[in-house]
Design a protein around this motif. Structure first.
Motif, PDB file in Angstrom:
ATOM      1  N   TYR A 135       0.820  -1.221   0.000  1.00 23.57           N
ATOM      2  CA  TYR A 135       0.000   0.000   0.000  1.00 23.57           C
ATOM      3  C   TYR A 135       0.852   1.267   0.000  1.00 23.57           C
ATOM      4  N   CYS A 136       2.182   1.106   0.005  1.00 23.16           N
ATOM      5  CA  CYS A 136       3.052   2.276   0.133  1.00 23.16           C
ATOM      6  C   CYS A 136       4.143   2.306  -0.938  1.00 23.16           C
ATOM      7  N   THR A 179      11.320  10.499  10.026  1.00 20.88           N
ATOM      8  CA  THR A 179      10.633   9.450   9.294  1.00 20.88           C
ATOM      9  C   THR A 179      11.296   9.238   7.940  1.00 20.88           C
ATOM     10  N   GLY A 180      10.591   8.585   7.022  1.00 18.53           N
ATOM     11  CA  GLY A 180      11.157   8.320   5.705  1.00 18.53           C
ATOM     12  C   GLY A 180      10.084   7.805   4.754  1.00 18.53           C
ATOM     13  N   GLY A 181      10.460   6.983   3.859  1.00 17.26           N
ATOM     14  CA  GLY A 181      11.426   5.917   3.796  1.00 17.26           C
ATOM     15  C   GLY A 181      11.623   5.256   5.175  1.00 17.26           C
ATOM     16  N   GLU A 182      12.644   4.465   5.295  1.00 18.20           N
ATOM     17  CA  GLU A 182      12.936   3.867   6.597  1.00 18.20           C
ATOM     18  C   GLU A 182      14.088   4.656   7.224  1.00 18.20           C
ATOM     19  N   VAL A 189      -1.917  -0.036   9.462  1.00 23.42           N
ATOM     20  CA  VAL A 189      -2.790   0.427   8.369  1.00 23.42           C
ATOM     21  C   VAL A 189      -3.742  -0.712   8.043  1.00 23.42           C
ATOM     22  N   THR A 192       9.544   7.273  13.478  1.00 21.49           N
ATOM     23  CA  THR A 192       8.651   6.211  13.012  1.00 21.49           C
ATOM     24  C   THR A 192       9.477   5.205  12.222  1.00 21.49           C
ATOM     25  N   THR A 193       9.319   3.918  12.525  1.00 20.62           N
ATOM     26  CA  THR A 193      10.190   2.907  11.915  1.00 20.62           C
ATOM     27  C   THR A 193       9.455   1.602  11.665  1.00 20.62           C
ATOM     28  N   ASN A 194       9.943   0.827  10.699  1.00 22.78           N
ATOM     29  CA  ASN A 194       9.389  -0.508  10.492  1.00 22.78           C
ATOM     30  C   ASN A 194      10.033  -1.521  11.449  1.00 22.78           C
ATOM     31  N   TYR A 236      -6.709   3.375   5.633  1.00 26.82           N
ATOM     32  CA  TYR A 236      -5.886   3.351   4.419  1.00 26.82           C
ATOM     33  C   TYR A 236      -6.142   4.644   3.625  1.00 26.82           C
ATOM     34  N   MET A 237      -5.052   5.361   3.315  1.00 23.82           N
ATOM     35  CA  MET A 237      -5.203   6.687   2.703  1.00 23.82           C
ATOM     36  C   MET A 237      -4.766   6.712   1.242  1.00 23.82           C
ATOM     37  N   MET A 281       4.258   8.815  -0.185  1.00 18.34           N
ATOM     38  CA  MET A 281       4.462   8.867   1.262  1.00 18.34           C
ATOM     39  C   MET A 281       5.903   8.495   1.622  1.00 18.34           C
ATOM     40  N   VAL A 299      -2.683   8.432  -0.333  1.00 20.17           N
ATOM     41  CA  VAL A 299      -1.451   9.198  -0.521  1.00 20.17           C
ATOM     42  C   VAL A 299      -0.713   8.665  -1.749  1.00 20.17           C
ATOM     43  N   ASN A 305      -0.379   3.274  -5.162  1.00 21.56           N
ATOM     44  CA  ASN A 305      -1.030   2.149  -4.491  1.00 21.56           C
ATOM     45  C   ASN A 305      -2.414   1.812  -5.041  1.00 21.56           C
ATOM     46  N   SER A 313       5.683   0.497  12.991  1.00 20.54           N
ATOM     47  CA  SER A 313       4.617   0.082  12.077  1.00 20.54           C
ATOM     48  C   SER A 313       4.525  -1.444  12.063  1.00 20.54           C
TER      49      SER A 313
HETATM   50  N1  SAM Z   1       9.442   3.189   7.267  1.00 19.18           N
HETATM   51  C1  SAM Z   1       8.823   3.772   8.409  1.00 19.18           C
HETATM   52  C2  SAM Z   1       7.685   2.909   8.892  1.00 19.18           C
HETATM   53  O1  SAM Z   1       7.457   1.834   8.325  1.00 19.18           O
HETATM   54  O2  SAM Z   1       7.051   3.287   9.872  1.00 19.18           O
HETATM   55  C3  SAM Z   1       8.408   5.219   8.264  1.00 19.18           C
HETATM   56  C4  SAM Z   1       7.753   5.646   6.991  1.00 19.18           C
HETATM   57  S1  SAM Z   1       6.161   4.958   6.652  1.00 19.18           S
HETATM   58  C5  SAM Z   1       5.757   5.792   5.136  1.00 19.18           C
HETATM   59  C6  SAM Z   1       5.177   5.743   7.877  1.00 19.18           C
HETATM   60  C7  SAM Z   1       3.793   5.205   8.109  1.00 19.18           C
HETATM   61  O3  SAM Z   1       2.987   5.485   6.986  1.00 19.18           O
HETATM   62  C8  SAM Z   1       3.725   3.708   8.314  1.00 19.18           C
HETATM   63  O4  SAM Z   1       3.079   3.446   9.533  1.00 19.18           O
HETATM   64  C9  SAM Z   1       2.898   3.240   7.144  1.00 19.18           C
HETATM   65  O5  SAM Z   1       2.138   2.120   7.465  1.00 19.18           O
HETATM   66  C10 SAM Z   1       2.047   4.449   6.854  1.00 19.18           C
HETATM   67  N2  SAM Z   1       1.461   4.458   5.513  1.00 19.18           N
HETATM   68  C11 SAM Z   1       2.095   4.299   4.331  1.00 19.18           C
HETATM   69  N3  SAM Z   1       1.220   4.346   3.299  1.00 19.18           N
HETATM   70  C12 SAM Z   1      -0.005   4.542   3.852  1.00 19.18           C
HETATM   71  C13 SAM Z   1      -1.333   4.672   3.318  1.00 19.18           C
HETATM   72  N4  SAM Z   1      -1.565   4.603   2.016  1.00 19.18           N
HETATM   73  N5  SAM Z   1      -2.342   4.879   4.178  1.00 19.18           N
HETATM   74  C14 SAM Z   1      -2.121   4.950   5.511  1.00 19.18           C
HETATM   75  N6  SAM Z   1      -0.906   4.848   6.079  1.00 19.18           N
HETATM   76  C15 SAM Z   1       0.140   4.623   5.266  1.00 19.18           C
END
Ligand code: SAM
Length: 334
Positions: free
Chosen positions: A29-30, A72-75, A167, A101-103, A196-197, A329, A199, A203, A125
């Motif tokens: 989704y990202c 945040t990022g990316g990772e 998400v 914010t991190t995976n 789910y957005m 995103m 952005v 996606n 996440s």
């Molecule tokens: N890599 C890091 C992570 O995984 O948390 C930081 C960046 S990530 C883009 C930040 C957050 O955005 C994550 O929690 C991710 O699940 C959320 N995210 C990404 N795409 C999204 C979407 N389409 N709708 C809602 N949340 C989304």
């Protein structure tokens, strides 16, 4: 210090800084593999803001009202020397809350150093409790257990209370709502379920894929009764609910069904130093160019925020025809 306000009288209070557009996950989704495959051109190193430039940008934002900074990022943990950057930002006078914010893929090995450098908290996440669903969503086969271990290590390092962001996408991981509520109740960690957005542009978002936050809450409430809690502070993105049996709280981020543009106090900086005033923006302004040409950063930020009139989520409709392509995103930072 005077707090900057925009055209709708919204103050500048939070800053999200993306430190890399790269990620080692390919969440469908990202950063779907079909778009972010081996041939994808990520930003070259010289185009990224340096640590000194990021710190200077943060200082200017703090001088105009920002108190909370999220990396945040990316990772973000993929950015080499991230602990050093955390140390520099933590020393900026006026940064009250420094989070990341991190995976969690690299969190266990970095948590102690991040905490020592001055990081206050982390948000992790995680989109499901079962490997089948989580691995299908992260699309790199990353296991749930490693994320859970990292959460424990981070909590031990003092990076709590840890927020766990999930998400939820219809037909993919709706079952994760109750699974995750059950797992994290009583642990002190706070799960936040995110609608789910739409952005970015990669996606293939459809309104039908969104599970409304009210539906998620009903599912939890049926098993573990909840009651609404007041916000921690004005403009908090999550609506909070506590378990009636005292086992902690959950949150929902209803950015699609209950948009919160009216109280949005967030500015975003991409890894290459462009300032965005909305997650759904299609263009930003390069602060990197201003810095590298010796321009007036303070005046530039004031001008951008002073003209801000974004309220994308409030005017979104199911058939919103976008006139321009929104940024990803992974580029602008979540
Ligand atoms: N890599 C890091 C992570 O995984 O948390 C930081 C960046 S990530 C883009 C930040 C957050 O955005 C994550 O929690 C991710 O699940 C959320 N995210 C990404 N795409 C999204 C979407 N389409 N709708 C809602 N949340 C989304």
């Amino acid at each position: 210090m005077s707090v900057a306000t925009d055209l709708f009288d919204r103050q500048l209070r939070d800053l999200r800084v993306s430190v890399t557009d790269r990620c080692n996950f390919r969440c469908t989704y990202c950063m779907p593999k079909e778009v972010f495959g081996p041939g994808y051109q990520f930003l070259p190193r010289e185009q990224l803001l340096t640590f000194e430039e990021i710190t200077s940008v943060v200082g200017h934002f703090v001088a105009r009202g920002v108190e909370k900074v999220r990396i945040t990022g990316g990772e973000p943990l993929l950015r080499k020397g991230i602990e050093q950057l955390i140390g520099l930002i933590a020393e900026v006078d006026g940064v009250e809350d420094l989070t990341l914010t991190t995976n969690a893929s690299l969190l266990a090995r970095k948590a102690d150093r991040l905490a020592e450098a001055g990081l206050n908290r982390v948000t992790v996440s995680l989109d499901a409790m079962d490997d089948e669903t989580f691995q299908e969503m992260n699309d790199v086969g990353f296991p749930v257990a490693t994320v859970l271990e990292a959460i424990d290590v981070a909590a031990d390092a003092g990076l709590g209370p840890i927020k766990v962001n999930a998400v939820i996408k219809r037909g993919v991981n709706e079952h994760a709502v109750v699974d995750m509520a059950r797992h994290f109740r009583g642990t002190g960690h706070i799960v936040r379920f995110i609608e789910y957005m739409d952005v970015g542009n990669s996606n293939g978002w459809r309104l039908d894929d969104v599970v409304p936050a009210d539906q998620m809450l009903e599912a939890i409430h049926a098993e573990f009764p909840l009651e609404a809690k007041p916000a921690n502070y004005p403009g908090e993105v999550a609506n909070r609910f506590s378990y009636l049996d005292g086992e902690g709280e959950v949150g929902v981020i209803a950015s699609v069904t209950k948009p919160f543009c009216g109280s949005c106090t967030r500015a975003r900086i991409s890894a290459e130093g462009s300032m965005y005033t909305c997650l759904f923006a299609s263009s930003g302004t390069s602060l990197r160019d201003v810095i590298r040409s010796g321009g007036d950063l303070a005046a530039t930020i004031d001008e951008i925020w002073g003209k801000r009139d974004d309220r994308y989520s409030e005017i979104r409709s199911s058939n919103t025809a976008r006139l321009s392509v929104p940024v990803e995103m992974s580029y602008i930072g979540g």
